[in-house]
Design an enzyme around this catalytic site. Structure first.
Site, PDB file in Angstrom:
ATOM      1  CG  ASP A 181      56.020  40.843  37.944  1.00  0.00           C
ATOM      2  OD1 ASP A 181      56.765  40.177  38.686  1.00  0.00           O
ATOM      3  OD2 ASP A 181      54.783  40.679  37.885  1.00  0.00           O
TER       4      ASP A 181
ATOM      5  N   GLY B 201      55.009  53.113  40.645  1.00  0.00           N
ATOM      6  CA  GLY B 201      54.372  51.834  40.962  1.00  0.00           C
ATOM      7  C   GLY B 201      54.303  51.597  42.462  1.00  0.00           C
TER       8      GLY B 201
ATOM      9  CB  ALA C 227      54.728  38.727  45.670  1.00  0.00           C
ATOM     10  CD  GLN C 228      58.893  36.776  49.773  1.00  0.00           C
ATOM     11  OE1 GLN C 228      59.975  37.333  49.930  1.00  0.00           O
ATOM     12  NE2 GLN C 228      57.921  36.903  50.644  1.00  0.00           N
TER      13      GLN C 228
ATOM     14  N   GLY D 214      53.065  48.761  43.756  1.00  0.00           N
ATOM     15  CA  GLY D 214      52.847  47.328  43.947  1.00  0.00           C
ATOM     16  C   GLY D 214      53.851  46.807  44.971  1.00  0.00           C
ATOM     17  CG  PHE D 215      53.925  42.643  45.952  1.00  0.00           C
ATOM     18  CD1 PHE D 215      53.610  42.384  47.277  1.00  0.00           C
ATOM     19  CD2 PHE D 215      53.067  42.199  44.966  1.00  0.00           C
ATOM     20  CE1 PHE D 215      52.451  41.693  47.610  1.00  0.00           C
ATOM     21  CE2 PHE D 215      51.913  41.501  45.288  1.00  0.00           C
ATOM     22  CZ  PHE D 215      51.606  41.252  46.615  1.00  0.00           C
TER      23      PHE D 215
ATOM     24  CD  GLU E 130      46.739  30.089  43.711  1.00  0.00           C
ATOM     25  OE1 GLU E 130      47.381  29.716  44.681  1.00  0.00           O
ATOM     26  OE2 GLU E 130      46.680  31.273  43.369  1.00  0.00           O
TER      27      GLU E 130
HETATM   28  C1  LIG Z   1      46.484  36.713  39.309  1.00  0.00           C
HETATM   29  C2  LIG Z   1      47.903  36.732  39.848  1.00  0.00           C
HETATM   30  C3  LIG Z   1      48.263  35.827  40.851  1.00  0.00           C
HETATM   31  C4  LIG Z   1      49.548  35.844  41.372  1.00  0.00           C
HETATM   32  N1  LIG Z   1      49.877  34.952  42.371  1.00  0.00           N
HETATM   33  C5  LIG Z   1      51.096  35.014  42.931  1.00  0.00           C
HETATM   34  C6  LIG Z   1      51.432  34.175  44.038  1.00  0.00           C
HETATM   35  O1  LIG Z   1      50.617  33.370  44.489  1.00  0.00           O
HETATM   36  N2  LIG Z   1      52.659  34.305  44.590  1.00  0.00           N
HETATM   37  C7  LIG Z   1      53.574  35.208  44.113  1.00  0.00           C
HETATM   38  O2  LIG Z   1      54.668  35.318  44.661  1.00  0.00           O
HETATM   39  N3  LIG Z   1      53.309  35.998  43.079  1.00  0.00           N
HETATM   40  C8  LIG Z   1      52.090  35.931  42.472  1.00  0.00           C
HETATM   41  N4  LIG Z   1      51.788  36.752  41.414  1.00  0.00           N
HETATM   42  C9  LIG Z   1      52.851  37.616  40.867  1.00  0.00           C
HETATM   43  C10 LIG Z   1      53.033  38.851  41.727  1.00  0.00           C
HETATM   44  O3  LIG Z   1      51.791  39.441  42.013  1.00  0.00           O
HETATM   45  C11 LIG Z   1      53.950  39.796  40.979  1.00  0.00           C
HETATM   46  O4  LIG Z   1      55.182  39.141  40.765  1.00  0.00           O
HETATM   47  C12 LIG Z   1      54.158  41.083  41.763  1.00  0.00           C
HETATM   48  O5  LIG Z   1      52.949  41.778  41.895  1.00  0.00           O
HETATM   49  C13 LIG Z   1      55.194  41.960  41.079  1.00  0.00           C
HETATM   50  O6  LIG Z   1      55.339  43.124  41.824  1.00  0.00           O
HETATM   51  P1  LIG Z   1      55.712  44.491  41.080  1.00  0.00           P
HETATM   52  O7  LIG Z   1      55.924  45.499  42.145  1.00  0.00           O
HETATM   53  O8  LIG Z   1      56.781  44.245  40.082  1.00  0.00           O
HETATM   54  O9  LIG Z   1      54.422  44.829  40.240  1.00  0.00           O
HETATM   55  P2  LIG Z   1      52.882  45.053  40.725  1.00  0.00           P
HETATM   56  O10 LIG Z   1      52.662  44.466  42.064  1.00  0.00           O
HETATM   57  O11 LIG Z   1      52.104  44.552  39.585  1.00  0.00           O
HETATM   58  O12 LIG Z   1      52.791  46.617  40.845  1.00  0.00           O
HETATM   59  C14 LIG Z   1      52.899  47.472  39.738  1.00  0.00           C
HETATM   60  C15 LIG Z   1      52.264  48.790  40.091  1.00  0.00           C
HETATM   61  O13 LIG Z   1      52.632  49.733  39.133  1.00  0.00           O
HETATM   62  C16 LIG Z   1      51.510  50.499  38.771  1.00  0.00           C
HETATM   63  N5  LIG Z   1      51.756  50.971  37.406  1.00  0.00           N
HETATM   64  C17 LIG Z   1      51.966  50.225  36.299  1.00  0.00           C
HETATM   65  N6  LIG Z   1      52.216  50.997  35.244  1.00  0.00           N
HETATM   66  C18 LIG Z   1      52.145  52.283  35.691  1.00  0.00           C
HETATM   67  C19 LIG Z   1      52.311  53.547  35.046  1.00  0.00           C
HETATM   68  N7  LIG Z   1      52.592  53.648  33.754  1.00  0.00           N
HETATM   69  N8  LIG Z   1      52.157  54.650  35.803  1.00  0.00           N
HETATM   70  C20 LIG Z   1      51.866  54.578  37.128  1.00  0.00           C
HETATM   71  N9  LIG Z   1      51.706  53.409  37.770  1.00  0.00           N
HETATM   72  C21 LIG Z   1      51.857  52.261  37.057  1.00  0.00           C
HETATM   73  C22 LIG Z   1      50.347  49.531  38.880  1.00  0.00           C
HETATM   74  O14 LIG Z   1      49.117  50.228  39.063  1.00  0.00           O
HETATM   75  C23 LIG Z   1      50.742  48.728  40.102  1.00  0.00           C
HETATM   76  O15 LIG Z   1      50.261  49.289  41.292  1.00  0.00           O
HETATM   77  C24 LIG Z   1      50.498  36.756  40.872  1.00  0.00           C
HETATM   78  C25 LIG Z   1      50.144  37.661  39.862  1.00  0.00           C
HETATM   79  C26 LIG Z   1      48.841  37.650  39.364  1.00  0.00           C
HETATM   80  C27 LIG Z   1      48.462  38.636  38.292  1.00  0.00           C
END
Ligand SMILES: Cc1cc2nc3c(=O)[nH]c(=O)nc-3n(C[C@H](O)[C@H](O)[C@H](O)COP(=O)(O)OP(=O)(O)OC[C@H]3O[C@@H](n4cnc5c(N)ncnc54)[C@H](O)[C@@H]3O)c2cc1C
Length: 441
Positions: A305, A12, A320-321, A14-15, A176
């Site tokens: 998440d 992943g 995200a934080q 992501g954040f 939003e």
């Molecule tokens: C529409 C929306 C608005 C949001 N607004 C806010 C906000 O205003 N403020 C805030 O703090 N948070 C917000 N969030 C929440 C925030 O974006 C998440 O809490 C954050 O992205 C979590 O980070 P993460 O690294 O856990 O997952 P993510 O950022 O979702 O990253 C997960 C990554 O894993 C990859 N992945 C998933 N499964 C696989 C797999 N099987 N194999 C390979 N890669 C994989 C995905 O492609 C992705 O790149 C929002 C979320 C959404 C959907």
């Protein structure tokens, strides 16, 4: 690099995953970051792509580009489909190979979340969610297409259904999105159509909870609701949707005809819990210990998440934080382990506060006891989001676009682009038999 150098696999980009990779930049480790997309996505601004404010390239950056200077990281485009905890390997499928085992010494799972239709997966077809760039483009297509269809439609009784938009879920994304949609129809599109009046569009925000923005204090919820209503959004609280189909939704027994329903309600974790066969919470997120490892596996970490951790008796929110702070913590912890240093203390989330924007020039901000709503909260929202948008070049272009949109009401990306992969039923090209000249109905 020497084969004896420990291999850290991060799933992943992501954040959480990106923060972990960056925190390992000085570690004597081979880091392999695997993501099923080639980009890091700034999800908090997805609704701005869906409502045509920003283009896709302004809220996402190639992961490879972000990490280009970090020599100890290799980026792989692939989908992880499982984990063999006994043999310490993950299975990766890519364009031409399935289930290739990749070994790890340390594993960081940061796979985020998916939509949650609360047992009604059949709704997804009619009410797509907003989680990926493809989702945002599909939503944008659907919204713009509805106006095009209405303009071409000579029967005014059909205009109302086409120009009724229903958003299910009044959390930050729903609020939003509703505010931005109101801006699109009441300002940007107002003068462009001849047969329809876009400003007569109905935007309905539905939630089974008793207030909008449930994570915020009562005062800010009330301020956000008042603002939405001022923007012409109908806010329906206290009832979930009973049914969603191709013709609309049913809420508290009332049928609302609508061709565009967007799901902004719940999130479900990725299948990481199933891969590990470990303990999960009720929502399916992997229970982690205070050092973010999985019980019995000091080499496996779960962040963001996908992870479930309580702090001061309450579960940490899916924001995200949390993901960034957890990713950084895990990166530093692994660095200390591979260099033989003592482990850091337990993870502790530092809550910097929450914000949500409600249309042009208005946001709510909650940080500890500080509760602010209005223009200054919106300025703070804009500054914080610019700070966290992936790269500095994006920061400049997003800033300029926002200023332009603020001053002129014009939006950056109002294109209907039906990529083959995201083409939906409404947007598909009609067959010759289905095609009718405008006005023959
Ligand atoms: C529409 C929306 C608005 C949001 N607004 C806010 C906000 O205003 N403020 C805030 O703090 N948070 C917000 N969030 C929440 C925030 O974006 C998440 O809490 C954050 O992205 C979590 O980070 P993460 O690294 O856990 O997952 P993510 O950022 O979702 O990253 C997960 C990554 O894993 C990859 N992945 C998933 N499964 C696989 C797999 N099987 N194999 C390979 N890669 C994989 C995905 O492609 C992705 O790149 C929002 C979320 C959404 C959907």
């Amino acid at each position: 690099m020497d084969d004896r150098v420990p291999r850290v696999v991060i799933v992943g980009g992501g954040f959480g995953g990106l923060a972990a990779a960056k925190a390992l930049r000085k570690a004597p480790a081979r880091v392999l970051l695997i993501d099923r997309t080639n980009h890091h996505l700034f999800q908090p601004l997805l609704y701005q792509v869906a409502t045509s404010v920003l283009a896709t390239g302004q809220i996402a950056s190639p992961i490879r580009g972000i990490l280009r200077k970090q020599q100890n990281v290799t980026v792989i485009l692939g989908e992880v489909t499982g984990v063999d905890v006994n043999h310490q390997s993950v299975f990766v499928s890519s364009a031409d190979r399935e289930g290739v085992p990749i070994p790890y010494d340390y594993l960081v799972l940061a796979t985020g979340a998916r939509h949650n239709y609360f047992g009604h997966d059949e709704y997804e077809k009619f009410a797509p969610g907003l989680k990926s760039l493809a989702d945002a483009v599909a939503a944008r297509n659907k919204i713009l297409q509805a106006f095009e269809q209405a303009e071409a439609e000579e029967d005014p009784s059909r205009h109302r259904d086409l120009l009724t938009f229903v958003l299910v879920g009044a959390g930050a994304t729903g609020v939003e999105m509703a505010g931005a949609l109101a801006g699109l129809v009441r300002s940007t599109l107002r003068s462009e159509y001849r047969r329809i009046d876009p400003s007569a569009t109905r935007i309905i925000l539905v939630d089974m909870g008793s207030r909008v923005l449930g994570l915020f204090g009562d005062d800010l919820s009330r301020a956000a609701k008042k603002r939405l209503e001022k923007l012409g959004v109908e806010v329906r609280l206290g009832h979930g949707v009973d049914r969603i189909d191709a013709e609309g939704v049913t809420v508290a027994g009332e049928r609302i005809a609508s061709k565009t329903v967007i799901w902004t309600a719940g999130v479900a974790p990725s299948p990481a819990g199933k891969w590990l066969k470990g303990e999960t919470d009720r929502a399916g997120r992997v229970r982690v210990q205070t050092d973010l490892t999985v019980a019995g596996h000091p080499e496996i970490f779960v962040v963001g998440d996908t992870a479930s951790l309580d702090q001061d008796g309450k579960p940490l929110p899916g924001v995200a934080q949390v993901a960034m702070q957890q990713g950084r913590y895990v990166g530093r912890l692994i660095h200390r382990r591979v260099t033989g240093q003592s482990a850091p203390g337990p993870f502790r989330y530092f809550d910097k506060g929450n914000m949500a924007v409600v249309g042009k020039g208005f946001a709510v901000l909650q940080s500890g006891k500080v509760h602010v709503s209005g223009f200054f909260a919106w300025l703070a929202w804009a500054a914080v989001h610019l700070e966290f948008v992936g790269q500095s070049s994006l920061r400049v272009s997003v800033f300029l676009q926002w200023v332009w949109t603020y001053l002129t009401g014009q939006r950056g990306s109002r294109l209907i682009v039906n990529h083959h992969a995201s083409a939906n039923d409404d947007a598909r090209t009609p067959s010759a038999a289905e095609r009718q000249p405008v006005g023959t109905r």
